[in-house]
Design a protein around this motif. Structure first.
Motif, mmCIF file in Angstrom:
data_model
loop_
_atom_site.group_PDB
_atom_site.id
_atom_site.type_symbol
_atom_site.label_atom_id
_atom_site.label_comp_id
_atom_site.label_asym_id
_atom_site.label_seq_id
_atom_site.Cartn_x
_atom_site.Cartn_y
_atom_site.Cartn_z
ATOM 1 N N MET A 173 35.911 34.670 30.129
ATOM 2 C CA MET A 173 37.432 33.721 30.530
ATOM 3 C C MET A 173 38.409 34.880 31.026
ATOM 4 O O MET A 173 38.660 34.291 32.377
ATOM 5 N N PRO A 174 38.755 36.075 31.091
ATOM 6 C CA PRO A 174 39.608 36.975 31.758
ATOM 7 C C PRO A 174 39.130 36.670 32.805
ATOM 8 O O PRO A 174 39.994 36.600 33.956
ATOM 9 N N LEU A 175 37.736 37.318 33.226
ATOM 10 C CA LEU A 175 36.912 36.308 34.489
ATOM 11 C C LEU A 175 37.660 35.920 35.816
ATOM 12 O O LEU A 175 37.832 35.861 36.734
ATOM 13 N N ILE A 176 37.024 34.775 35.007
ATOM 14 C CA ILE A 176 37.215 33.166 35.613
ATOM 15 C C ILE A 176 39.011 33.257 35.758
ATOM 16 O O ILE A 176 39.510 32.537 37.233
ATOM 17 N N ALA A 177 39.282 32.934 34.889
ATOM 18 C CA ALA A 177 41.481 33.011 35.148
ATOM 19 C C ALA A 177 41.900 32.959 36.131
ATOM 20 O O ALA A 177 42.216 33.181 37.288
ATOM 21 N N PHE A 178 41.417 35.399 35.789
ATOM 22 C CA PHE A 178 42.101 35.880 37.216
ATOM 23 C C PHE A 178 41.597 35.960 38.333
ATOM 24 O O PHE A 178 42.487 35.892 39.793
ATOM 25 N N SER A 179 40.021 35.149 38.631
ATOM 26 C CA SER A 179 39.830 35.012 39.959
ATOM 27 C C SER A 179 40.405 33.739 40.023
ATOM 28 O O SER A 179 40.816 33.200 42.113
ATOM 29 N N LEU A 193 36.758 40.231 44.137
ATOM 30 C CA LEU A 193 36.086 41.236 42.578
ATOM 31 C C LEU A 193 36.323 40.953 41.965
ATOM 32 O O LEU A 193 36.028 41.536 40.513
ATOM 33 N N TRP A 194 37.018 39.975 41.117
ATOM 34 C CA TRP A 194 37.130 39.152 39.774
ATOM 35 C C TRP A 194 35.927 38.520 39.505
ATOM 36 O O TRP A 194 35.632 38.823 38.860
ATOM 37 N N ALA A 195 35.593 37.641 40.680
ATOM 38 C CA ALA A 195 34.689 36.866 39.643
ATOM 39 C C ALA A 195 33.229 38.218 39.676
ATOM 40 O O ALA A 195 31.612 37.522 39.312
ATOM 41 N N ALA A 196 32.784 38.584 40.799
ATOM 42 C CA ALA A 196 31.915 39.086 40.873
ATOM 43 C C ALA A 196 31.034 40.034 39.538
ATOM 44 O O ALA A 196 29.958 39.220 39.281
ATOM 45 N N PRO A 197 32.098 40.575 39.243
ATOM 46 C CA PRO A 197 31.654 40.944 37.369
ATOM 47 C C PRO A 197 31.108 39.212 36.666
ATOM 48 O O PRO A 197 30.271 39.569 35.268
ATOM 49 N N LEU A 198 31.581 38.654 36.993
ATOM 50 C CA LEU A 198 30.794 37.443 35.744
ATOM 51 C C LEU A 198 28.995 37.322 36.442
ATOM 52 O O LEU A 198 28.009 36.746 35.188
ATOM 53 N N VAL A 199 28.130 37.971 36.825
ATOM 54 C CA VAL A 199 26.899 38.428 36.743
ATOM 55 C C VAL A 199 26.505 39.374 35.471
ATOM 56 O O VAL A 199 25.541 39.411 35.211
#
Length: 483
Positions: A173-179, A193-199
């Motif tokens: 949730m925060p990763l998608i929102a910040f990205s 940088l925010w999207a990459a850790p989604l993996v």
């Protein structure tokens, strides 16, 4: 006072009068900048109260809380993430690729209780409201920004997820929102940088990361040649797709005892043809996703592309749980659709169509009002009821019964007792001990079976062991293995 003296003193008076106005303006500006954070704080309190009160009243809905607690408990001990509820000795990385949950391990080491997971989830959900509110306030103004933040924080998708105990998508949730906030503000490197850790959150979210890369490429088309950022976005697309392929094809099968990914059967039909999703179910889910949350205006924003992977895998699946609006499956769509709405509202203000400008002007208040109105039938409403904060005597009696099981014991259990046992016992799912005869069997009985029936069932599941009644109270029964 002569005219010269009056003229000389006039500038001073003007400066003295302007100073309070300037201080007031700066105060309002600082307060507006803090809006996303205090809203996030309020939402954190709401989400925490909802989750913890449900836990205290033993109203857990699924076994996911127990599974994740077992995995995080192992991480906290610097061991492989074994989740016995999925089968004795099962490595959770062979079920879903969610190593990001190891970040909770230090907190769990300090506070070894399922409440730790619930509080962390509440914090992550609340944190995701900060970029949504901040972006909306920056593009639309303070009042409309707060309205969008409220609509997000009380959206049905978020509330359903909070009501679901715990799930790894809380990290998404925060990763998608910040990205996506960074994408709309054209801060491309930050978005990547925010999207990459989604993996690391879940195997399918690599495709969502790739979709964010595609969105960046679309946004770049209107800014002129920018090879460096275009290469960065293309790299995110390749990285996200490759990470998902590696997780599904190598990592998960490598940790899976069967050498495969168990959820392919959610897409195929097993030995027969896969059922097709009813058209009315798909339409209803899409309308719930877009209508009360965005008034359909989000369809005007390319940000909505990021929702396509999640919607896609849901609609190709034949699992009933994926089709509807319950559980946690729509949570990751909420930051996407609310940021898409914000983006669409910002562009609609300059539209040459008067009706669209008027509609966009009123929509933030409308979606906030819709979220508040729908909350009367959603989980947050329970916080207005006094019984939510009271622990029933039946729950206290059930806890006393379960406390008779000693720490470190092996226990076979169904959903009811799991959340009271995992932090101190080795717990297996009922009927899936794979040859292990547990020392105790803990059940919540709702189908009218008596003690002798339960003992008979235990003997059939474990023909080499014998069990007797340890105790029964408030619908819970505990059997103990006898010599």
């Amino acid at each position: 006072m002569d005219s010269a003296t009056a003229a000389a003193s006039a500038p001073g008076r003007s400066t003295d009068e302007a100073a309070p106005r300037e201080r007031a303006r700066l105060t309002r500006l600082r307060a507006a900048r803090l809006d996303p954070y205090w809203l996030g704080g309020v939402l954190f309190l709401l989400y925490t109260a909802l989750s913890v009160c449900r836990h205290r009243r033993m109203l857990t809905m699924s076994w996911d809380l127990g599974i994740f607690e077992q995995a995080i408990q192992a991480y906290a001990r610097l061991q492989a993430p074994i989740a016995d509820l999925k089968g004795p000795g099962t490595n959770i990385l062979g079920d879903h690729f969610s190593p990001i949950t190891a970040l909770i391990a230090p907190l769990y080491r300090l506070f070894p209780t399922p409440v730790t997971l619930l509080v962390v989830q509440a914090a992550l959900f609340a944190l995701s409201a900060v970029p949504v509110t901040r972006l909306a306030a920056g593009l639309l103004g303070r009042g409309r920004g707060l309205a969008i933040g409220v609509a997000y924080g009380l959206s049905w998708g978020v509330q359903r997820a909070v009501d679901f105990d715990f799930h790894e998508i809380a990290f998404a949730m925060p990763l998608i929102a910040f990205s996506l906030e960074a994408v709309v503000r054209r801060r491309w490197r930050t978005a990547v940088l925010w999207a990459a850790p989604l993996v690391l959150v879940k195997e399918d979210l690599g495709v969502t990361a790739a979709a964010i890369g595609v969105l960046i490429l679309i946004r770049l088309r209107g800014t002129g040649p920018d090879r460096r950022n275009a290469a960065l976005a293309a790299g995110l697309v390749a990285f996200g797709l490759a990470a998902t392929a590696i997780a599904l094809g190598l990592v998960i099968p490598g940790f899976n005892s069967g050498g495969s990914y168990d959820y392919w059967n959610k897409i195929g039909g097993g030995e027969g043809p896969a059922p097709t999703i009813p058209a009315e179910t798909a339409v209803r889910t899409l309308l719930w996703t877009l209508l009360p949350t965005t008034g359909l205006l989000a369809l005007r924003s390319p940000v909505l592309i990021v929702a396509l992977p999640t919607l896609g895998w849901r609609f190709v699946s034949h699992d009933d749980h994926y089709w509807g609006t319950d559980w946690h499956y729509s949570a990751v769509l909420m930051p996407v659709v609310l940021i898409a709405l914000t983006d669409a509202l910002a562009t609609a203000r300059g539209s040459g169509r008067p009706w669209l400008r008027r509609y966009a002007h009123q929509l933030p208040a409308a979606v906030a009002a819709a979220a508040l109105a729908l909350s009367a039938s959603l989980p947050v409403y329970s916080l207005t009821q006094p019984d939510t904060y009271r622990i029933p005597e039946s729950v206290k009696a059930a806890e006393r019964l379960l406390e008779r099981i000693p720490d470190g014991a092996t226990v076979e259990a169904d959903v009811g007792p799991i959340s009271r046992l995992v932090n101190r016992c080795r717990v297996f799912w009922i009927g899936d001990t794979r040859g292990i005869d547990p020392e105790y069997i803990a059940l919540r009985v709702t189908d009218g079976r008596n003690t002798q029936d339960l003992i008979g069932d235990a003997h059939r599941m474990h023909p080499g062991a014998r069990y007797g009644l340890l105790g029964a109270d408030s619908g819970f029964v505990v059997l103990q293995r006898t010599p």
